[in-house]
Design a protein around this motif. Structure first.
Motif, PDB file in Angstrom:
ATOM      1  N   ALA A   1       1.459   8.427 -10.229  1.00  9.96           N
ATOM      2  CA  ALA A   1       0.915   7.458  -9.283  1.00  9.96           C
ATOM      3  C   ALA A   1       1.679   6.143  -9.405  1.00  9.96           C
ATOM      4  O   ALA A   1       1.751   5.550 -10.488  1.00  9.96           O
ATOM      5  N   ALA A   2       2.262   5.685  -8.300  1.00 12.84           N
ATOM      6  CA  ALA A   2       3.033   4.437  -8.283  1.00 12.84           C
ATOM      7  C   ALA A   2       2.805   3.777  -6.930  1.00 12.84           C
ATOM      8  O   ALA A   2       3.211   4.320  -5.898  1.00 12.84           O
ATOM      9  N   HIS A   3       2.164   2.622  -6.940  1.00 14.98           N
ATOM     10  CA  HIS A   3       1.741   1.959  -5.717  1.00 14.98           C
ATOM     11  C   HIS A   3       2.502   0.649  -5.511  1.00 14.98           C
ATOM     12  O   HIS A   3       2.739  -0.093  -6.472  1.00 14.98           O
ATOM     13  N   VAL A   4       2.837   0.368  -4.267  1.00 17.50           N
ATOM     14  CA  VAL A   4       3.583  -0.833  -3.910  1.00 17.50           C
ATOM     15  C   VAL A   4       2.623  -1.940  -3.486  1.00 17.50           C
ATOM     16  O   VAL A   4       1.694  -1.704  -2.711  1.00 17.50           O
TER      17      VAL A   4
ATOM     18  N   ALA B   1      -0.150  -0.478 -15.931  1.00 14.65           N
ATOM     19  CA  ALA B   1       1.062  -1.289 -16.016  1.00 14.65           C
ATOM     20  C   ALA B   1       1.467  -1.756 -14.625  1.00 14.65           C
ATOM     21  O   ALA B   1       1.200  -1.079 -13.620  1.00 14.65           O
ATOM     22  N   VAL B   2       2.124  -2.908 -14.564  1.00 14.26           N
ATOM     23  CA  VAL B   2       2.669  -3.409 -13.309  1.00 14.26           C
ATOM     24  C   VAL B   2       4.049  -4.001 -13.576  1.00 14.26           C
ATOM     25  O   VAL B   2       4.295  -4.616 -14.612  1.00 14.26           O
ATOM     26  N   PHE B   3       4.959  -3.773 -12.629  1.00 11.57           N
ATOM     27  CA  PHE B   3       6.294  -4.361 -12.637  1.00 11.57           C
ATOM     28  C   PHE B   3       6.269  -5.487 -11.608  1.00 11.57           C
ATOM     29  O   PHE B   3       6.135  -5.232 -10.415  1.00 11.57           O
ATOM     30  N   THR B   4       6.382  -6.716 -12.076  1.00 10.10           N
ATOM     31  CA  THR B   4       6.110  -7.876 -11.236  1.00 10.10           C
ATOM     32  C   THR B   4       7.318  -8.401 -10.485  1.00 10.10           C
ATOM     33  O   THR B   4       7.169  -9.268  -9.623  1.00 10.10           O
ATOM     34  N   GLY B   5       8.526  -7.919 -10.816  1.00 11.59           N
ATOM     35  CA  GLY B   5       9.698  -8.586 -10.282  1.00 11.59           C
ATOM     36  C   GLY B   5       9.711 -10.035 -10.736  1.00 11.59           C
ATOM     37  O   GLY B   5       9.272 -10.367 -11.848  1.00 11.59           O
ATOM     38  N   ASP B   6      10.174 -10.932  -9.868  1.00  7.62           N
ATOM     39  CA  ASP B   6      10.287 -12.336 -10.246  1.00  7.62           C
ATOM     40  C   ASP B   6       9.090 -13.169  -9.807  1.00  7.62           C
ATOM     41  O   ASP B   6       9.156 -14.404  -9.818  1.00  7.62           O
ATOM     42  N   THR B   7       8.007 -12.536  -9.439  1.00  2.00           N
ATOM     43  CA  THR B   7       6.779 -13.286  -9.181  1.00  2.00           C
ATOM     44  C   THR B   7       6.293 -13.951 -10.462  1.00  2.00           C
ATOM     45  O   THR B   7       5.758 -15.060 -10.438  1.00  2.00           O
TER      46      THR B   7
ATOM     47  N   HIS C   1       2.753  -0.914  -9.167  1.00  2.00           N
ATOM     48  CA  HIS C   1       1.593  -0.730 -10.041  1.00  2.00           C
ATOM     49  C   HIS C   1       1.497   0.736 -10.432  1.00  2.00           C
ATOM     50  O   HIS C   1       1.530   1.621  -9.560  1.00  2.00           O
ATOM     51  N   LEU C   2       1.400   0.999 -11.741  1.00  2.22           N
ATOM     52  CA  LEU C   2       1.176   2.343 -12.266  1.00  2.22           C
ATOM     53  C   LEU C   2      -0.252   2.400 -12.802  1.00  2.22           C
ATOM     54  O   LEU C   2      -0.504   2.035 -13.962  1.00  2.22           O
TER      55      LEU C   2
ATOM     56  N   GLY D   1       0.781  -1.232   0.000  1.00  2.00           N
ATOM     57  CA  GLY D   1       0.000   0.000   0.000  1.00  2.00           C
ATOM     58  C   GLY D   1       0.807   1.273   0.000  1.00  2.00           C
ATOM     59  O   GLY D   1       0.237   2.364  -0.127  1.00  2.00           O
ATOM     60  N   ASP D   2       2.138   1.163   0.142  1.00  2.00           N
ATOM     61  CA  ASP D   2       2.960   2.372   0.095  1.00  2.00           C
ATOM     62  C   ASP D   2       2.846   3.047  -1.272  1.00  2.00           C
ATOM     63  O   ASP D   2       2.630   2.394  -2.294  1.00  2.00           O
TER      64      ASP D   2
END
Length: 230
Positions: A143-146, A166-172, A160-161, A135-136
């Motif tokens: 807007a960029a949410h953790v 768009a979302v940056f998933t890392g290695d999930t 999440h943008l 939620g950070d």
């Protein structure tokens, strides 16, 4: 290093192992992941190719603690003045204060792990200036949410943008052979599948992965299939 502009404001930096993303914000750039150790100069060159100076890199978000994603962060922070943020549970590992918990490998993952792991140089101890929680909000001028998405590691995060869908998933999540899949080398596979379902529910159009080419369209459906097919 391969550079690929995904949108006017997102550039993918593809290394021999893994990748990172430069994102243009309101008054500078952010970087999601940093690449393995030894890649900092290539990242700085990519930043300059975007018309920016090193000091325009404001923040580096590390999606998790693995060395192929954190290895160049300390060098980049020193060269640019950028702050480093990471999930709270992974921060001690990134700082060098705790060992990296080993993955729980499925039988078919052992040969791949034994082939890949030795090719990734160790990451130096790296400062984490901000420990991230679910939620950070990141101060990128957009807007960029953790999202805390434990499973690959205990502290894995996604970014999440909403405005860009768009979302940056890392290695999930990863892309392999044209398929979007839950990633390998996890500490908690059930947690990863739950995280993929959560990412799918965002309804994004674009998903940028830690490994493999991004899904530039139809990402939500691709994530739903990945969660379903496991």
């Amino acid at each position: 290093m391969e550079t690929l502009r995904l949108t006017p404001d997102i550039v993918m930096l593809r290394f021999a192992v893994g990748q990172a993303y430069l994102i243009r914000g309101g008054d500078g750039f952010a970087l999601v992941d940093s690449g393995p150790a030894g890649c900092a100069d290539a990242v700085l060159d990519a930043l300059r190719a975007c018309g920016a100076r090193p000091g325009d890199l404001r923040e580096i978000v590390l999606t998790h603690s693995h060395a192929d994603h954190t290895g160049s962060a300390a060098h980049l922070a020193a060269a640019t003045g950028a702050t480093i943020a990471a999930g709270a549970a992974d921060a001690p590992v990134i700082r060098g204060e705790a060992p990296e918990p080993p993955p729980v490998l499925r039988d078919r993952e052992h040969p791949l792990f034994e082939a890949v792991a030795p090719t990734v140089p160790p990451a130096p101890p790296t400062p984490v200036h901000r420990e991230l929680a679910d939620g950070d909000v990141l101060e990128w001028g957009i807007a960029a949410h953790v999202l805390h998405v434990p499973g690959h590691t205990a502290g894995s995060v996604a970014v999440h943008l909403p405005h860009a869908r768009a979302v940056f998933t890392g290695d999930t999540v990863a892309e392999h052979g044209g398929r979007v899949i839950p990633n390998v080398f996890n500490t908690d596979r059930a947690g990863v599948l739950a995280a993929v379902r959560r990412l799918a529910a965002l309804g994004v159009e674009t998903a940028c992965f830690g490994h493999g080419y991004p899904a530039l369209t139809g990402a939500a459906e691709a994530l739903r299939r990945a969660a379903r097919d496991g």
